[in-house]
Structure formats: C-alpha cells, structure tokens
Design an enzyme around this catalytic site. Structure first.
Site, short mmCIF file in Angstrom:
data_model
loop_
_atom_site.label_atom_id
_atom_site.label_comp_id
_atom_site.label_asym_id
_atom_site.label_seq_id
_atom_site.Cartn_x
_atom_site.Cartn_y
_atom_site.Cartn_z
N HIS A 62 -0.49 -15.96 -0.31
CA HIS A 62 -0.13 -14.91 -1.43
C HIS A 62 1.07 -14.09 -1.02
O HIS A 62 0.85 -13.07 -1.71
CB HIS A 62 -1.43 -14.16 -1.26
CG HIS A 62 -2.95 -14.93 -1.65
ND1 HIS A 62 -3.42 -14.96 -2.73
CD2 HIS A 62 -3.66 -15.79 -0.95
CE1 HIS A 62 -4.37 -16.00 -2.73
NE2 HIS A 62 -4.58 -16.06 -1.37
N GLU B 265 16.32 -20.26 20.10
CA GLU B 265 17.07 -20.10 21.28
C GLU B 265 17.77 -21.34 21.72
O GLU B 265 18.76 -21.69 22.21
CB GLU B 265 16.52 -19.29 22.47
CG GLU B 265 16.56 -17.64 22.19
CD GLU B 265 15.81 -17.06 23.58
OE1 GLU B 265 15.47 -17.78 24.43
OE2 GLU B 265 15.84 -15.79 23.47
N LYS C 58 22.21 -8.59 26.30
CA LYS C 58 21.75 -7.99 27.20
C LYS C 58 22.74 -7.28 28.12
O LYS C 58 22.65 -6.08 28.27
CB LYS C 58 21.29 -8.86 28.40
CG LYS C 58 19.99 -9.83 28.06
CD LYS C 58 19.51 -10.45 29.34
CE LYS C 58 18.00 -11.14 28.95
NZ LYS C 58 17.37 -11.93 29.91
O1 PA5 Z 1 14.06 -17.54 26.90
C1 PA5 Z 1 14.74 -16.81 27.63
O2 PA5 Z 1 15.58 -16.91 28.21
C2 PA5 Z 1 14.79 -15.40 27.25
O3 PA5 Z 1 13.73 -15.02 26.01
C3 PA5 Z 1 14.02 -14.74 28.31
O4 PA5 Z 1 12.69 -15.18 28.57
C4 PA5 Z 1 13.97 -13.13 28.01
O5 PA5 Z 1 15.49 -12.59 27.85
C5 PA5 Z 1 13.52 -12.33 29.18
O6 PA5 Z 1 14.27 -12.68 30.22
P1 PA5 Z 1 13.83 -12.42 31.98
O7 PA5 Z 1 12.59 -13.21 32.29
O8 PA5 Z 1 14.86 -12.85 32.76
O9 PA5 Z 1 13.45 -10.86 31.97
#
Ligand code: PA5
Length: 467
Positions: A322, A293, A436
C-alpha cells in the site's frame, strides 16, 4: 531448511529482457564456478573469519559463562553499539522473540528486557536511561565496539559509565560487559582498567559479518534465544553452500548468479528485500548494511575506478503493498525483489465468524491471517510478474533459530560470491572510515584538526541558498 525459489526471476515468466534465460545461466556459469572456488579456497585457508563462526565452540562457551553469571538477576540489558555492532542484535531479537517481549512480565519473559541504543539521538538515549532509573542496579550494559573508538558508541558508553558510577556506587563496573578487540584499543584498555567482564570481537571478522560472534550471541542468549540452534543452522547452511556439487542446486550460487546478472545485464541496480513477516523485517535492515557496505565500492581489486554496488532496499509485506508496489510495478523496471515467506508463523489469529450478510466482508470470515498474508504475497508476486518485474522468494518453513542462522550464513556467503563476481573487496569500508574521521575532526578530537577545519568551512551556511 530455508529454500530459494526463483522461477519468477526467469525469462519464461518476465521475458528475456528482464529475466534469467537458459543462455544467461550458461553465460554466467564459468564466473560462478570460479567465484565459488575462490571463496571456498579462502574459507579453507582460514582467511574468512566469519566462515569459522558457525563452528567455533570457544565463543559459545565464553558467552554462555557470562550469560550464566548475569541472566538470572538482570531485569534489563542495554546494548550500546552501531552498524555491525547493533543490527544483528536487533534482527535476532525481532525474529526470535515476540514483538511485545519487553512488556511481558518477568515470569513470562525468557530474559531481561532488551534495549538497543544504536544512535546518539539525544531523546532516545535520555528516554531509555530515564526509563531505567529504578532498575539501574539490575541492568547490564553491553558496550560493543570492535574499534573501541566509534564516536556514537563511545559517547553513550561515557554517559552510562558516569551514570552507573553515581547511581550504583560500589559495584558499578560489574554492570558493564565490553565486547571489543581481545588485545588492543581504547575500549579494551578502559575495560581492563575498570575491570569489566569482556567478550571478544574476532579481529578477522568485520562488523557486518559479526552477528554469529559474541557481538550478536550475548544479547541473544541473555534474551533466551537458543544460540546452539542458531549456530547449528548457520553450520548446516555453511556445509550446503560450500559443498553442494552442482552450483545450480546451491542457493548461494544461484542467488549470486541472479543478483549479478540482474545488476549487470538486466540493468537492475535496486535490490529489494521484502519479508512477509514483521518478525523478519529487521533481517532486511541487517541485509541492507551487509550488501551496501560490502558491495558499494569505488575501485576494483586492481585499483581501477568502477563505482559499483547494487542498492539494497527494504520493504515489508503486506504493509508496503500500500505504499511501494505502485512504483515497483509501474515505475522504472530497475529492481530485483526477494520476498521472504514463512510457511508456519510463530503466532496465528483467525478472523471471527461475523458479517456473513455483508458481501464485501463475508469472504474473510473464519480465515486465518497467515492465509491472508500468504495470499497477499502470492498476489504481489503475480502482479509483479504481470508487469515483467523479476522476483524470487526465500522460504522459511518456520521462524526459529535454525532457519534464521541458515539465512544469515546464506547471505554472508552470497556477499562473498558477489565480491568475487564484481571483483571488489567486500570486507573493507573505506567510505565509512572517512565519515568517522570527519566526525572526530568536527568534535575537535586531537590529531583530526585539519579535517575538522576543512569540514567546518564546507558546512558554513551560505545565506543565498536559504529559501
Ligand atoms: O560493518 C562495519 O564495519 C561498521 O558498520 C561497524 O560495525 C560500525 O561502524 C561500528 O564500528 P565499531 O564496532 O568499531 O564501533
């Protein structure tokens, strides 16, 4: 302290086409220095929220207060969260508590059983909740969402809230701890109205960098993990990576330099993390999110399209020897592998003194499994080098809160350096946001009708492509 060992990523071991030569180190020298300076300046200017976490006392105190309130009576703790709001919790628990933690007796277990619902798989959710029926009055649900609106977490929260209202009337709201934005958001507003205990997700810390905030600390402390030691470990690494004079002695700078050169000059877009320890396996899940990310980006900081980012991959030693090593050694030479190695494991098992007369097995008699696992790692390292595949190792003297804290901070800081080197913003995730919104559209959330219609048209099954 954990250490990075990188000899097997050098040209001397795997050849100049695939390994770091002194010339490569020289070429990247100026870039690393300026990346390090830029990140340290951002840290000192207070711009990187995650960098404050190892030395923040206030969050620790808030977590401690809630743990004191809940831990003594809680039989179970259920974390509702996804991505950055779950992967750190899972990694800490797997690394720092035994694999059979949930099945230990109440007397032996250091806290409540931990269940992390990080998916909306209907079977997972219903099975977990069914398993808790009798213990609902002593279960704590920690709903974690920075935005307070993520569909997966929100739906689980709605299910749990209703279940508690029906089954634990009277004090149902006491069973929920909401970890979310301190001032705003849907979950924040509901938590206030219902009267839940609350913990903050720092506004300036992205989900994937939040494991050392109340997001990761509450479940860890509830399950008996020493969060003081965890944070002290992270603080020790912070001190080291921010202040080490010579970058060639700074593990974050060396790791970033190698990963950057591997990704660019050596054409290795696949970055594998392979712990030789089941306890550390979920750290590689956490790393996958952090790396993917943060570094997978379409545009650079000037807005030019670059479509960059190494692909993080997880593997487990010795298990995946393996299943994966055939590809890693003989397939395309497009991977850089980081092994995680443990000197002293949290548990030990010895092979019994049997089969002395069986030539194929006698050598294993009386051997410790830790010795076998280390030999497997060294063998793989050698075999990879033999095929000119570069690798490095992060050595854990032992698995304890301090070393895990060091590892987490090392990778967070290295990610910031990589952001500088690739000239991208490692702290946003625009592609996750679009997904989202698309889910909102498909689930008919008000305000998202347009995107919903578009995707429904897109998703319509075209019979001619069914085989
Ligand atoms: O790293 C990130 O920003 C995402 O993986 C969020 O943690 C994930 O989408 C969950 O979002 P939220 O904490 O707003 O529910």
């Amino acid at each position: 302290m954990i250490q990075l060992y990188w000899k097997n990523a050098t040209a001397a071991v795997v050849g100049a086409r695939h390994g770091m030569s002194p010339g490569d180190m020289e070429k990247v020298d100026a870039q690393i220095r300026s990346a390090h300076q830029a990140v340290v300046e951002q840290v000192r200017a207070g711009k990187l929220g995650y960098a404050k976490l190892p030395v923040r006392d206030d969050y620790k105190q808030q977590v401690r207060a809630l743990v004191d309130r809940y831990r003594k009576d809680a039989t179970d703790l259920v974390v509702l969260g996804i991505g950055g709001s779950a992967l750190g919790n899972l990694a800490l628990q797997a690394a720092l508590n035994p694999s059979n933690y949930n099945s230990l007796t109440d007397r032996v277990r250091k806290g409540p059983r931990l269940h992390v619902l990080d998916n909306v798989d209907p079977a997972l959710v219903s099975e977990t909740l069914k398993g808790l029926t009798r213990r609902l009055p002593t279960t704590v649900f920690n709903v974690i969402s920075k935005s307070g609106e993520t569909a997966e977490t929100a739906s689980q929260f709605m299910i749990v809230r209703e279940l508690l209202r029906r089954k634990v009337p009277g004090n149902w709201a006491e069973r929920i701890v909401a970890t979310t934005d301190r001032e705003k958001g849907t979950l924040h507003d509901i938590a206030r109205a219902d009267g839940y205990a609350m913990l903050p997700v720092p506004g300036d810390v992205g989900g994937r960098f939040s494991v050392l905030s109340p997001v990761g600390l509450f479940s860890a402390a509830m399950c008996g993990i020493d969060i003081d030691e965890l944070l002290a470990g992270a603080a020790a690494m912070k001190e080291k990576v921010e202040n080490a004079g010579d970058w060639r002695r700074n593990p974050a700078c060396v790791l970033a330099a190698i990963k950057y050169v591997m990704f660019t000059a050596k054409k290795k877009p696949m970055h594998v993390m392979m712990p030789y320890s089941n306890r550390l396996y979920l750290l590689s899940d956490w790393y996958r999110q952090l790396w993917a990310e943060s570094l997978g980006k379409a545009v650079d900081r000037k807005g030019n399209e670059i479509f960059t980012g190494p692909t993080p991959i997880k593997a487990l030693g010795a298990t995946d020897q393996h299943s994966q090593i055939q590809l890693y050694r003989e397939g395309p030479n497009d991977k850089f592998t980081v092994f995680l190695e443990v000197e002293t494991h949290p548990g030990e098992t010895r092979v019994p003194d049997v089969f002395s007369d069986v030539p194929g097995l006698a050598y294993l008699r009386r051997k410790k499994l830790s010795k076998l696992l280390t030999a497997e790692k060294q063998a793989t390292e050698y075999a990879m080098a033999h095929s000119k595949r570069p690798t490095a190792t992060i050595r854990f003297p032992e698995i304890r809160p301090a070393t895990v804290g060091q590892f987490l901070y090392l990778y967070e800081f290295t990610t910031s350096l990589m952001g500088e080197l690739l000239d991208i913003n490692p702290y946003d995730q625009p592609a996750v946001e679009l997904g989202k919104q698309a889910t909102f559209g498909l689930m008919k959330r008000e305000g998202y009708e347009k995107i919903g219609r578009k995707i429904r048209r897109f998703s319509k099954v075209d019979e001619q492509f069914l085989a």
